[in-house]
Write a protein that holds these residues in place. Structure first.
Motif, PDB file in Angstrom:
ATOM      1  N   ALA A 248       0.842  -1.196   0.000  1.00  0.00           N
ATOM      2  CA  ALA A 248       0.000   0.000   0.000  1.00  0.00           C
ATOM      3  C   ALA A 248       0.877   1.246   0.000  1.00  0.00           C
ATOM      4  O   ALA A 248       1.915   1.282   0.655  1.00  0.00           O
ATOM      5  N   GLY A 249       0.465   2.273  -0.744  1.00  0.00           N
ATOM      6  CA  GLY A 249       1.219   3.524  -0.779  1.00  0.00           C
ATOM      7  C   GLY A 249       1.005   4.254  -2.079  1.00  0.00           C
ATOM      8  O   GLY A 249       0.502   3.695  -3.058  1.00  0.00           O
ATOM      9  N   THR A 250       1.396   5.517  -2.108  1.00  0.00           N
ATOM     10  CA  THR A 250       1.171   6.325  -3.296  1.00  0.00           C
ATOM     11  C   THR A 250       2.123   5.961  -4.435  1.00  0.00           C
ATOM     12  O   THR A 250       1.733   6.020  -5.603  1.00  0.00           O
ATOM     13  N   THR A 251       3.356   5.584  -4.122  1.00  0.00           N
ATOM     14  CA  THR A 251       4.294   5.216  -5.190  1.00  0.00           C
ATOM     15  C   THR A 251       3.901   3.893  -5.818  1.00  0.00           C
ATOM     16  O   THR A 251       3.965   3.733  -7.050  1.00  0.00           O
ATOM     17  N   THR A 252       3.450   2.930  -5.012  1.00  0.00           N
ATOM     18  CA  THR A 252       2.995   1.662  -5.587  1.00  0.00           C
ATOM     19  C   THR A 252       1.709   1.852  -6.377  1.00  0.00           C
ATOM     20  O   THR A 252       1.462   1.128  -7.348  1.00  0.00           O
TER      21      THR A 252
ATOM     22  N   GLY B 201       6.790  -0.036  -0.021  1.00  0.00           N
ATOM     23  CA  GLY B 201       7.105   1.334   0.337  1.00  0.00           C
ATOM     24  C   GLY B 201       7.731   1.382   1.718  1.00  0.00           C
ATOM     25  O   GLY B 201       7.659   0.430   2.491  1.00  0.00           O
ATOM     26  N   ALA B 202       8.352   2.509   2.035  1.00  0.00           N
ATOM     27  CA  ALA B 202       8.959   2.706   3.360  1.00  0.00           C
ATOM     28  C   ALA B 202       8.867   4.181   3.714  1.00  0.00           C
ATOM     29  O   ALA B 202       9.057   5.047   2.865  1.00  0.00           O
ATOM     30  N   THR B 203       8.579   4.456   4.982  1.00  0.00           N
ATOM     31  CA  THR B 203       8.564   5.835   5.452  1.00  0.00           C
ATOM     32  C   THR B 203       9.963   6.310   5.786  1.00  0.00           C
ATOM     33  O   THR B 203      10.258   7.507   5.696  1.00  0.00           O
ATOM     34  N   GLY B 204      10.817   5.390   6.171  1.00  0.00           N
ATOM     35  CA  GLY B 204      12.209   5.716   6.446  1.00  0.00           C
ATOM     36  C   GLY B 204      13.121   4.597   5.994  1.00  0.00           C
ATOM     37  O   GLY B 204      12.747   3.419   6.064  1.00  0.00           O
TER      38      GLY B 204
END
Length: 266
Positions: free
Chosen positions: A100-104, A172-175
Motif C-alpha cells: 500500500a502507498g502512493t508510489t505503488t 514502500g517505506a517511510t524511512g
C-alpha cells in the motif's frame, strides 16, 4: 500560483462540493479555461476525478482518505520516476506483491498499459480499485482497514500472505536508515510488510530521497534483506556511498523535468 498548488486546491473544492465547473475554476484562479481543462485532464489521468461536459466530478477511485490524496501531491516527480524505474523490473507473467502507498499506486497505473498477464497480490484498497479493470489474477489480502493509508493490515492480512510465494514484492517505506533499515510508523503495518518480504523471491523497496537517512517507529526489514532499493537522483551521496560499501543494489531514477527518463543502476 503553481500548477500543482492549483490542482491541489481543485481537489479540495471537489471534496467540498462534489463537482466543479471549468468557468468557475478559471475565474477563481485567474487563469484561462484552457489551463483549467489541462489541470482536469492531468487530475483525471491520476485517477482523482472524472471530467464531465464543462467540468469534473468524483470517480469511485477518488473516494480515498483525504490524507492519502494529499500524499499523491508530495514529491510527485520523484515518485513517478521511481515507479517508472520499478516497472522495468517486472516481466510478463510475473507474480508480484504491491504494498500500500502512493508510489505503488503510480506503479500499478503504469503496469496496466505494459502487461497482458500478471498475478498481483496487494493489501491496498486504492491499488485494487486501480487494477480491478484488468484481466489479471488479482488478490486483495483481507484484514483491518487502516484509514490513514487505506492499507489492509492485521493478523488476517499476515495469514493470507503466509500462504503465497511470489516472484517479486514492491514495498514502500517511510524511512530507510543505514542503522535501522526500512521502517514505517505503524507496527501492525510493519508486520504486513514483513510478511510480504518473506513471501517474495526478490524484494524491491521504493523510497524517494526524502526518506533516506531517517527511521520511524517500526522496522520491517534490515537493508540486507532488501534485494534492490529504488530511489531518485536527489539521494545523498554519502548514503549511496554507504550502500555501495555494503554491496547493496540500488537504482537512481532521474527526476529532472528536462532530462531524459533514464535510470542509473548500481
Amino acid at each position: 500560483m503553481r500548477a500543482e498548488e492549483r490542482r491541489s486546491q481543485i481537489i479540495r473544492l471537489l471534496e467540498q462540493h462534489g463537482s466543479v465547473r471549468v468557468e468557475t475554476l478559471a475565474e477563481r484562479f485567474g487563469v484561462s479555461q484552457v489551463t483549467i481543462r489541462k489541470d482536469l485532464a492531468e487530475l483525471e489521468a491520476r485517477g482523482l476525478l472524472q471530467r464531465t461536459h464543462g467540468g469534473a466530478t468524483y470517480t469511485h477511485k477518488s473516494l480515498f482518505n483525504p490524507s492519502f490524496r494529499e500524499k499523491l501531491y508530495l514529491r510527485q516527480a520523484e515518485k513517478r520516476a521511481i515507479a517508472r524505474a520499478a516497472l522495468e523490473h517486472i516481466d510478463e507473467g510475473d507474480s508480484i506483491i504491491l504494498d500500500a502507498g502512493t508510489t505503488t499506486l503510480l506503479l500499478a497505473r503504469l503496469m496496466k498499459s505494459r502487461f497482458r498477464s500478471l498475478y498481483v497480490i496487494t493489501n491496498s484498497v486504492p491499488v485494487t480499485l486501480e487494477l480491478a479493470e484488468t484481466r489479471w489474477e488479482l488478490l486483495l489480502a483481507g484484514g483491518q482497514v487502516r484509514p490513514h493509508s487505506l492499507a489492509l493490515i492485521g493478523p488476517a492480512t499476515v495469514r493470507t500472505l503466509e500462504d503465497y510465494h511470489v516472484d517479486k514484492a514492491f514495498l514502500g517505506a517511510t524511512g530507510v536508515s543505514l542503522e535501522k533499515g526500512c521502517t514505517t510508523p505503524n507496527p501492525t503495518e510493519a508486520e504486513a510488510k514483513r510478511a510480504m518480504l518473506h513471501a517474495a523471491e526478490r524484494v524491491f523497496v521504493l523510497a524517494d530521497s526524502s526518506k533516506l537517512g531517517h527511521a520511524t517507529l517500526a522496522r520491517f526489514a534490515a537493508l540486507e534483506e532488501v534485494h534492490h532499493l529504488i530511489t531518485d537522483t536527489r539521494a545523498p551521496a554519502e548514503f549511496l556511498a554507504a550502500l555501495r560499501a555494503r554491496g547493496l543494489e540500488y537504482t537512481l531514477a532521474e527526476v529532472a523535468p528536462s532530462a531524459s527518463k533514464r535510470e542509473v543502476t548500481v
